[in-house]
Scaffold this motif. Structure first.
Motif, PDB file in Angstrom:
ATOM      1  N   HIS A 243      14.358  -3.110  12.298  1.00  0.00           N
ATOM      2  CA  HIS A 243      15.380  -3.949  11.429  1.00  0.00           C
ATOM      3  C   HIS A 243      16.821  -3.464  11.566  1.00  0.00           C
ATOM      4  CE1 HIS A 243      11.703  -5.267   9.280  1.00  0.00           C
ATOM      5  NE2 HIS A 243      12.629  -5.821   8.460  1.00  0.00           N
ATOM      6  N   PHE A 244      16.851  -1.846  11.962  1.00  0.00           N
ATOM      7  CA  PHE A 244      18.322  -1.578  12.310  1.00  0.00           C
ATOM      8  C   PHE A 244      19.001  -2.311  13.519  1.00  0.00           C
ATOM      9  CE2 PHE A 244      17.226   2.356   9.681  1.00  0.00           C
ATOM     10  CZ  PHE A 244      17.802   2.034   8.671  1.00  0.00           C
ATOM     11  N   ARG A 245      18.006  -2.319  14.348  1.00  0.00           N
ATOM     12  CA  ARG A 245      18.485  -2.640  15.667  1.00  0.00           C
ATOM     13  C   ARG A 245      18.751  -4.224  15.853  1.00  0.00           C
ATOM     14  NH1 ARG A 245      15.205   0.601  20.400  1.00  0.00           N
ATOM     15  NH2 ARG A 245      16.092   2.663  20.131  1.00  0.00           N
ATOM     16  N   TYR A 246      17.879  -4.978  15.183  1.00  0.00           N
ATOM     17  CA  TYR A 246      17.802  -6.299  15.491  1.00  0.00           C
ATOM     18  C   TYR A 246      17.845  -7.298  14.241  1.00  0.00           C
ATOM     19  CZ  TYR A 246      15.764  -4.585  19.790  1.00  0.00           C
ATOM     20  OH  TYR A 246      15.654  -3.559  21.003  1.00  0.00           O
ATOM     21  N   GLY A 247      18.145  -6.835  12.986  1.00  0.00           N
ATOM     22  CA  GLY A 247      18.487  -7.657  11.927  1.00  0.00           C
ATOM     23  C   GLY A 247      19.598  -8.405  12.358  1.00  0.00           C
ATOM     24  N   GLU A 248      19.643  -9.498  11.694  1.00  0.00           N
ATOM     25  CA  GLU A 248      20.346 -10.641  12.160  1.00  0.00           C
ATOM     26  C   GLU A 248      21.515 -10.898  11.209  1.00  0.00           C
ATOM     27  OE1 GLU A 248      18.907 -14.330  13.235  1.00  0.00           O
ATOM     28  OE2 GLU A 248      17.139 -13.591  14.159  1.00  0.00           O
ATOM     29  N   ASN A 249      21.481  -9.884   9.898  1.00  0.00           N
ATOM     30  CA  ASN A 249      22.816  -9.899   9.044  1.00  0.00           C
ATOM     31  C   ASN A 249      22.591  -8.723   8.226  1.00  0.00           C
ATOM     32  OD1 ASN A 249      20.781 -10.316   6.662  1.00  0.00           O
ATOM     33  ND2 ASN A 249      20.508 -12.363   7.489  1.00  0.00           N
ATOM     34  N   ALA A 250      23.490  -8.412   7.401  1.00  0.00           N
ATOM     35  CA  ALA A 250      23.669  -6.903   6.842  1.00  0.00           C
ATOM     36  C   ALA A 250      22.434  -6.753   5.708  1.00  0.00           C
ATOM     37  CB  ALA A 250      25.058  -6.872   6.112  1.00  0.00           C
ATOM     38  N   ARG A 253      19.406  -5.654   7.695  1.00  0.00           N
ATOM     39  CA  ARG A 253      19.583  -4.314   8.106  1.00  0.00           C
ATOM     40  C   ARG A 253      19.628  -3.214   6.846  1.00  0.00           C
ATOM     41  NH1 ARG A 253      23.378  -7.052  11.194  1.00  0.00           N
ATOM     42  NH2 ARG A 253      25.058  -6.508  10.020  1.00  0.00           N
ATOM     43  N   ILE A 254      19.717  -3.523   5.791  1.00  0.00           N
ATOM     44  CA  ILE A 254      19.280  -2.737   4.586  1.00  0.00           C
ATOM     45  C   ILE A 254      18.200  -2.665   4.093  1.00  0.00           C
ATOM     46  CG2 ILE A 254      22.048  -2.549   4.053  1.00  0.00           C
ATOM     47  CD1 ILE A 254      21.175  -4.178   1.616  1.00  0.00           C
ATOM     48  N   LYS A 255      17.188  -3.711   4.584  1.00  0.00           N
ATOM     49  CA  LYS A 255      15.942  -3.625   4.080  1.00  0.00           C
ATOM     50  C   LYS A 255      15.070  -2.501   4.285  1.00  0.00           C
ATOM     51  CE  LYS A 255      13.089  -6.622   5.190  1.00  0.00           C
ATOM     52  NZ  LYS A 255      12.378  -7.737   6.114  1.00  0.00           N
ATOM     53  N   PRO A 256      15.208  -1.527   5.271  1.00  0.00           N
ATOM     54  CA  PRO A 256      14.528  -0.170   5.333  1.00  0.00           C
ATOM     55  C   PRO A 256      14.850   0.598   3.909  1.00  0.00           C
ATOM     56  CG  PRO A 256      15.115  -0.809   7.366  1.00  0.00           C
ATOM     57  CD  PRO A 256      15.826  -1.857   6.579  1.00  0.00           C
ATOM     58  N   TYR A 257      16.129   0.622   3.384  1.00  0.00           N
ATOM     59  CA  TYR A 257      16.381   1.420   2.408  1.00  0.00           C
ATOM     60  C   TYR A 257      15.696   0.815   1.127  1.00  0.00           C
ATOM     61  CZ  TYR A 257      20.300   3.364   5.249  1.00  0.00           C
ATOM     62  OH  TYR A 257      20.956   3.654   6.343  1.00  0.00           O
ATOM     63  N   LEU A 258      15.480  -0.311   1.230  1.00  0.00           N
ATOM     64  CA  LEU A 258      14.936  -0.761  -0.034  1.00  0.00           C
ATOM     65  C   LEU A 258      13.439  -0.782   0.067  1.00  0.00           C
ATOM     66  CD1 LEU A 258      16.787  -4.270  -0.559  1.00  0.00           C
ATOM     67  CD2 LEU A 258      17.285  -2.100  -1.694  1.00  0.00           C
ATOM     68  N   ILE A 259      12.918  -0.854   0.995  1.00  0.00           N
ATOM     69  CA  ILE A 259      11.341  -0.611   1.500  1.00  0.00           C
ATOM     70  C   ILE A 259      11.023   0.807   1.051  1.00  0.00           C
ATOM     71  CG2 ILE A 259       9.394  -0.501   3.133  1.00  0.00           C
ATOM     72  CD1 ILE A 259      10.878  -2.960   4.409  1.00  0.00           C
ATOM     73  N   ALA A 260      11.924   1.826   1.605  1.00  0.00           N
ATOM     74  CA  ALA A 260      11.867   3.112   1.303  1.00  0.00           C
ATOM     75  C   ALA A 260      11.711   3.424  -0.294  1.00  0.00           C
ATOM     76  CB  ALA A 260      12.524   4.014   2.057  1.00  0.00           C
ATOM     77  N   LEU A 261      12.555   2.955  -0.887  1.00  0.00           N
ATOM     78  CA  LEU A 261      12.921   2.953  -2.138  1.00  0.00           C
ATOM     79  C   LEU A 261      11.344   2.604  -2.908  1.00  0.00           C
ATOM     80  CD1 LEU A 261      14.406   3.637  -5.010  1.00  0.00           C
ATOM     81  CD2 LEU A 261      15.335   1.635  -4.677  1.00  0.00           C
ATOM     82  N   ALA A 262      10.921   1.467  -2.686  1.00  0.00           N
ATOM     83  CA  ALA A 262       9.830   0.711  -3.199  1.00  0.00           C
ATOM     84  C   ALA A 262       8.652   1.793  -2.805  1.00  0.00           C
ATOM     85  CB  ALA A 262       9.687  -0.700  -2.587  1.00  0.00           C
ATOM     86  N   VAL A 263       8.420   2.221  -1.872  1.00  0.00           N
ATOM     87  CA  VAL A 263       7.331   3.149  -1.410  1.00  0.00           C
ATOM     88  C   VAL A 263       7.350   4.749  -2.396  1.00  0.00           C
ATOM     89  CG1 VAL A 263       6.250   4.456   0.488  1.00  0.00           C
ATOM     90  CG2 VAL A 263       7.052   2.157   0.834  1.00  0.00           C
ATOM     91  N   VAL A 264       8.457   4.956  -2.458  1.00  0.00           N
ATOM     92  CA  VAL A 264       8.755   6.163  -3.159  1.00  0.00           C
ATOM     93  C   VAL A 264       8.329   5.999  -4.759  1.00  0.00           C
ATOM     94  CG1 VAL A 264      10.284   8.023  -4.100  1.00  0.00           C
ATOM     95  CG2 VAL A 264      10.248   7.413  -1.743  1.00  0.00           C
ATOM     96  N   LEU A 265       8.903   4.963  -5.257  1.00  0.00           N
ATOM     97  CA  LEU A 265       8.487   4.610  -6.782  1.00  0.00           C
ATOM     98  C   LEU A 265       7.040   4.175  -6.976  1.00  0.00           C
ATOM     99  CD1 LEU A 265      11.934   2.408  -7.559  1.00  0.00           C
ATOM    100  CD2 LEU A 265      11.204   4.751  -8.229  1.00  0.00           C
ATOM    101  N   ARG A 281      11.137  10.548   5.859  1.00  0.00           N
ATOM    102  CA  ARG A 281      11.245  11.130   6.818  1.00  0.00           C
ATOM    103  C   ARG A 281      11.432  10.162   8.050  1.00  0.00           C
ATOM    104  NH1 ARG A 281       7.694  13.732   9.740  1.00  0.00           N
ATOM    105  NH2 ARG A 281       5.906  12.828   8.850  1.00  0.00           N
ATOM    106  N   ALA A 282      10.878   8.828   7.724  1.00  0.00           N
ATOM    107  CA  ALA A 282      10.888   7.906   8.712  1.00  0.00           C
ATOM    108  C   ALA A 282      12.324   7.165   8.676  1.00  0.00           C
ATOM    109  CB  ALA A 282       9.677   6.762   8.322  1.00  0.00           C
ATOM    110  N   LEU A 283      12.670   7.136   7.432  1.00  0.00           N
ATOM    111  CA  LEU A 283      13.965   6.497   7.248  1.00  0.00           C
ATOM    112  C   LEU A 283      15.190   7.281   7.827  1.00  0.00           C
ATOM    113  CD1 LEU A 283      15.861   4.140   5.973  1.00  0.00           C
ATOM    114  CD2 LEU A 283      15.930   5.679   3.944  1.00  0.00           C
ATOM    115  N   TRP A 284      15.194   8.500   7.603  1.00  0.00           N
ATOM    116  CA  TRP A 284      16.162   9.236   8.358  1.00  0.00           C
ATOM    117  C   TRP A 284      16.015   9.331   9.801  1.00  0.00           C
ATOM    118  CZ3 TRP A 284      20.137  11.890   6.650  1.00  0.00           C
ATOM    119  CH2 TRP A 284      20.780  12.726   7.598  1.00  0.00           C
ATOM    120  N   ALA A 285      14.751   9.624  10.434  1.00  0.00           N
ATOM    121  CA  ALA A 285      14.740   9.472  11.772  1.00  0.00           C
ATOM    122  C   ALA A 285      14.922   8.107  12.497  1.00  0.00           C
ATOM    123  CB  ALA A 285      13.141   9.743  12.126  1.00  0.00           C
ATOM    124  N   ALA A 286      14.708   6.920  11.816  1.00  0.00           N
ATOM    125  CA  ALA A 286      15.240   5.559  12.323  1.00  0.00           C
ATOM    126  C   ALA A 286      16.582   5.561  12.454  1.00  0.00           C
ATOM    127  CB  ALA A 286      14.310   4.699  11.225  1.00  0.00           C
TER     128      ALA A 286
END
Length: 308
Positions: A243-250, A253-265, A281-286
């Motif tokens: 998503h960070f590399r190939y996301g076609e719009n902003a 490209r921010i979806k990983p942050y939303l996915i990570a938040l949802a998983v934590v919640l 850890r995955a979000l930070w490494a990505a």
């Protein structure tokens, strides 16, 4: 002159399955010119299985496990430097039908893909026919695949255009490496094949699934891994990298942050603290893998093609 072809196999502790793969290659109606086997530090009887003289084997026994991504990076590099016209990436748990290689080689395309079925003859090809990195509401970018689009091999057209692939029957000409470089070893496992396909398509190559190039998968798909385990870390991290590399719009490209938040919640109801820790850890490494590795200049000039 006919094109030459090298096969690349990556294996790790699956010697008995590897036997079937090698037997399938030996039975091909179109002979292979070289078989590069990358053994990811196996501790079973893989080395014994590879002692055979009915195939042009070129074996690398590694001292440490580079993962599937590292193995395919190394094997593709070796096949490219060997000067072969086409490179066919396969896993150790598939068996090609006797005419599989001949069918692929008959296609005058830079990127072609075998179509997989299970041991009962059912279509199980999961390569994407639609891979959506534009819609921020698409939680999973793969929104269509061969298996669900067609249901059976008989219902497929002779060729299906694909938007991503698996390194389990994917063949490409050396010109693809000239244009985009090698598979990215930093993925370790998962999504290295998706990344390679996305780069190839961005460079203008079309990818075709070839209905009659049959590859039989010996194991059931088990992609629903424990997301709280070690594989879960790589699944999350590498999904985020794509998503960070190939996301076609902003928004994509921010979806990983939303996915990570949802998983934590949701982690108290799902994988608990372990999954929450994995996704953080995955979000930070990505974030550290956001940039596409540069394509080496002059890649195509490093090796001459082998003689007839």
């Amino acid at each position: 002159m006919s094109e030459t072809v090298a096969v690349v196999i990556v294996t790790y502790n699956r010697a008995d399955l590897l036997v079937g793969m090698l037997d399938g290659l030996a039975a091909q109606t179109h002979p292979v010119d070289a078989v590069y086997v990358v053994d990811n530090a196996s501790t079973d009887h893989t080395a014994e299985v590879l002692r055979r003289d009915d195939l042009p084997l070129r074996v690398t026994h590694l001292e440490s496990n580079l993962g599937g991504a590292g193995g395919f990076h190394l094997g593709a590099q070796q096949a490219y430097d060997g000067g072969f016209d086409r490179i066919w990436l396969v896993d150790d748990d598939v068996v090609p039908a006797p005419d599989c290689l001949a069918v692929l080689m008959a296609e005058d395309e830079a990127c072609v893909m075998s179509v997989r079925e299970d041991t009962a003859g059912h279509l199980v090809e999961k390569a994407a026919t639609r891979f959506d990195l534009r819609n921020p509401l698409a939680i999973k970018p793969k929104t269509g695949m061969v298996e669900t689009d067609y249901g059976t091999r008989a219902a497929m057209p002779a060729r299906v255009e694909l938007q991503n692939v698996a390194f389990e029957g994917f063949m490409f000409r050396r010109e693809v490496i000239d244009a985009i470089g090698l598979p990215d070893p930093s993925y370790f496992i998962f999504y290295d094949d998706v990344d390679f396909a996305l780069r190839a398509r961005r460079a203008g190559f079309r990818i075709w699934g070839i209905r009659d190039a049959v590859l039989v998968r010996q194991l059931d798909f088990s992609q629903q891994h424990d997301l709280a385990g070690w594989k879960g870390f790589y699944m999350y991290r590498n999904l985020f990298v794509v998503h960070f590399r190939y996301g076609e719009n902003a928004l994509v490209r921010i979806k990983p942050y939303l996915i990570a938040l949802a998983v934590v919640l949701l982690s108290p109801r799902r994988g608990g603290r372990a999954e929450a820790s994995n996704v953080i850890r995955a979000l930070w490494a990505a974030r550290g893998m956001r940039h596409i590795p540069p394509t080496p200049s002059g890649a195509g000039s490093r090796a001459a093609r082998p003689g007839p």
